[in-house]
Design a protein around this motif. Sequence first.
Motif, PDB file in Angstrom:
ATOM      1  N   THR A   1      76.401   5.244 117.769  1.00 52.15           N
ATOM      2  CA  THR A   1      76.846   4.000 117.152  1.00 52.15           C
ATOM      3  C   THR A   1      76.039   2.857 117.762  1.00 52.15           C
ATOM      4  N   GLY A   2      75.795   1.822 116.991  1.00 48.07           N
ATOM      5  CA  GLY A   2      75.055   0.672 117.496  1.00 48.07           C
ATOM      6  C   GLY A   2      75.804  -0.612 117.256  1.00 48.07           C
ATOM      7  N   TYR A   3      75.508  -1.597 118.075  1.00 56.02           N
ATOM      8  CA  TYR A   3      76.142  -2.905 117.978  1.00 56.02           C
ATOM      9  C   TYR A   3      75.076  -3.982 118.027  1.00 56.02           C
ATOM     10  N   VAL A   4      75.212  -4.962 117.166  1.00 55.93           N
ATOM     11  CA  VAL A   4      74.394  -6.166 117.216  1.00 55.93           C
ATOM     12  C   VAL A   4      75.340  -7.253 117.699  1.00 55.93           C
ATOM     13  N   TYR A   5      74.860  -8.118 118.580  1.00 62.45           N
ATOM     14  CA  TYR A   5      75.745  -9.135 119.140  1.00 62.45           C
ATOM     15  C   TYR A   5      74.988 -10.440 119.350  1.00 62.45           C
ATOM     16  N   ILE A   6      75.768 -11.518 119.434  1.00 56.92           N
ATOM     17  CA  ILE A   6      75.193 -12.829 119.727  1.00 56.92           C
ATOM     18  C   ILE A   6      75.966 -13.424 120.894  1.00 56.92           C
ATOM     19  N   LEU A   7      75.214 -13.916 121.875  1.00 57.35           N
ATOM     20  CA  LEU A   7      75.766 -14.623 123.022  1.00 57.35           C
ATOM     21  C   LEU A   7      75.427 -16.107 122.894  1.00 57.35           C
ATOM     22  N   ALA A   8      76.303 -16.939 123.426  1.00 59.09           N
ATOM     23  CA  ALA A   8      76.058 -18.384 123.465  1.00 59.09           C
ATOM     24  C   ALA A   8      76.548 -18.919 124.801  1.00 59.09           C
ATOM     25  N   GLY A   9      75.961 -20.014 125.241  1.00 62.52           N
ATOM     26  CA  GLY A   9      76.410 -20.663 126.466  1.00 62.52           C
ATOM     27  C   GLY A   9      77.582 -21.588 126.191  1.00 62.52           C
ATOM     28  N   GLU A  10      77.535 -22.245 125.058  1.00 66.03           N
ATOM     29  CA  GLU A  10      78.598 -23.155 124.637  1.00 66.03           C
ATOM     30  C   GLU A  10      78.549 -23.231 123.122  1.00 66.03           C
ATOM     31  N   ARG A  11      79.537 -23.850 122.528  1.00 69.59           N
ATOM     32  CA  ARG A  11      79.589 -23.969 121.069  1.00 69.59           C
ATOM     33  C   ARG A  11      78.351 -24.699 120.563  1.00 69.59           C
ATOM     34  N   TYR A  12      77.681 -24.105 119.614  1.00 64.74           N
ATOM     35  CA  TYR A  12      76.449 -24.623 119.009  1.00 64.74           C
ATOM     36  C   TYR A  12      75.291 -24.726 120.003  1.00 64.74           C
ATOM     37  N   GLY A  13      75.399 -24.049 121.132  1.00 62.07           N
ATOM     38  CA  GLY A  13      74.342 -24.074 122.138  1.00 62.07           C
ATOM     39  C   GLY A  13      73.266 -23.028 121.862  1.00 62.07           C
ATOM     40  N   THR A  14      72.518 -22.722 122.888  1.00 67.60           N
ATOM     41  CA  THR A  14      71.457 -21.729 122.805  1.00 67.60           C
ATOM     42  C   THR A  14      72.054 -20.375 122.451  1.00 67.60           C
ATOM     43  N   LEU A  15      71.337 -19.607 121.626  1.00 67.11           N
ATOM     44  CA  LEU A  15      71.814 -18.311 121.162  1.00 67.11           C
ATOM     45  C   LEU A  15      70.896 -17.183 121.614  1.00 67.11           C
ATOM     46  N   TYR A  16      71.498 -16.022 121.831  1.00 66.93           N
ATOM     47  CA  TYR A  16      70.756 -14.806 122.153  1.00 66.93           C
ATOM     48  C   TYR A  16      71.268 -13.696 121.253  1.00 66.93           C
ATOM     49  N   VAL A  17      70.365 -13.027 120.557  1.00 72.44           N
ATOM     50  CA  VAL A  17      70.716 -11.909 119.689  1.00 72.44           C
ATOM     51  C   VAL A  17      70.255 -10.624 120.367  1.00 72.44           C
ATOM     52  N   GLY A  18      71.160  -9.654 120.464  1.00 67.66           N
ATOM     53  CA  GLY A  18      70.813  -8.396 121.112  1.00 67.66           C
ATOM     54  C   GLY A  18      71.378  -7.207 120.371  1.00 67.66           C
ATOM     55  N   VAL A  19      70.970  -6.017 120.801  1.00 65.78           N
ATOM     56  CA  VAL A  19      71.429  -4.757 120.222  1.00 65.78           C
ATOM     57  C   VAL A  19      71.678  -3.774 121.360  1.00 65.78           C
ATOM     58  N   THR A  20      72.672  -2.915 121.179  1.00 65.50           N
ATOM     59  CA  THR A  20      73.004  -1.936 122.213  1.00 65.50           C
ATOM     60  C   THR A  20      73.779  -0.777 121.602  1.00 65.50           C
ATOM     61  N   SER A  21      73.818   0.325 122.304  1.00 61.66           N
ATOM     62  CA  SER A  21      74.657   1.453 121.889  1.00 61.66           C
ATOM     63  C   SER A  21      75.974   1.445 122.672  1.00 61.66           C
ATOM     64  N   ASP A  22      76.095   0.546 123.647  1.00 63.32           N
ATOM     65  CA  ASP A  22      77.309   0.449 124.468  1.00 63.32           C
ATOM     66  C   ASP A  22      77.636  -1.026 124.683  1.00 63.32           C
ATOM     67  N   LEU A  23      78.429  -1.590 123.788  1.00 61.32           N
ATOM     68  CA  LEU A  23      78.719  -3.025 123.818  1.00 61.32           C
ATOM     69  C   LEU A  23      79.458  -3.430 125.090  1.00 61.32           C
ATOM     70  N   VAL A  24      80.424  -2.643 125.496  1.00 54.53           N
ATOM     71  CA  VAL A  24      81.192  -2.956 126.703  1.00 54.53           C
ATOM     72  C   VAL A  24      80.266  -3.095 127.912  1.00 54.53           C
ATOM     73  N   ARG A  25      79.431  -2.103 128.104  1.00 54.95           N
ATOM     74  CA  ARG A  25      78.512  -2.099 129.249  1.00 54.95           C
ATOM     75  C   ARG A  25      77.523  -3.264 129.179  1.00 54.95           C
ATOM     76  N   ARG A  26      76.935  -3.482 127.999  1.00 58.28           N
ATOM     77  CA  ARG A  26      75.911  -4.511 127.869  1.00 58.28           C
ATOM     78  C   ARG A  26      76.462  -5.907 128.110  1.00 58.28           C
TER      79      ARG A  26
END
Length: 98
Positions: A4-29
């Motif tokens: 299974t795979g997961y795509v995710y987006i991280l942010a520092g604050e609302r409407y702030g800098t964004l990071y897009v990532g992918v992983t097979s283990d969302l909890v761990r990542r």
Amino acid sequence: MEKTGYVYILAGERYGTLYVGVTSDLVRRIYIHRKGLLEGFSKEHSLHRLVWFETHLEIMAAITREKQIKHWKRAWKVRLISEFNPTWRDLYHEIGLS
């Protein structure tokens, strides 16, 4: 059988800098991002808030989707997050992470 795979987006604050990532283990990542154990963009910009994620039955589908989203305009990414998570709350604890 493929992972299974997961795509995710991280942010520092609302409407702030964004990071897009992918992983097979969302909890761990996400744990790794939150603890600052992974060198790179997310650590440099203190991006620890999980604001969006998507589950895929196959890791290759998640990788394809991640590449697609990374090429999107910023406004499209903001809209994606806002539709899924209007207040941009940190979803970390809501997906069983603590």
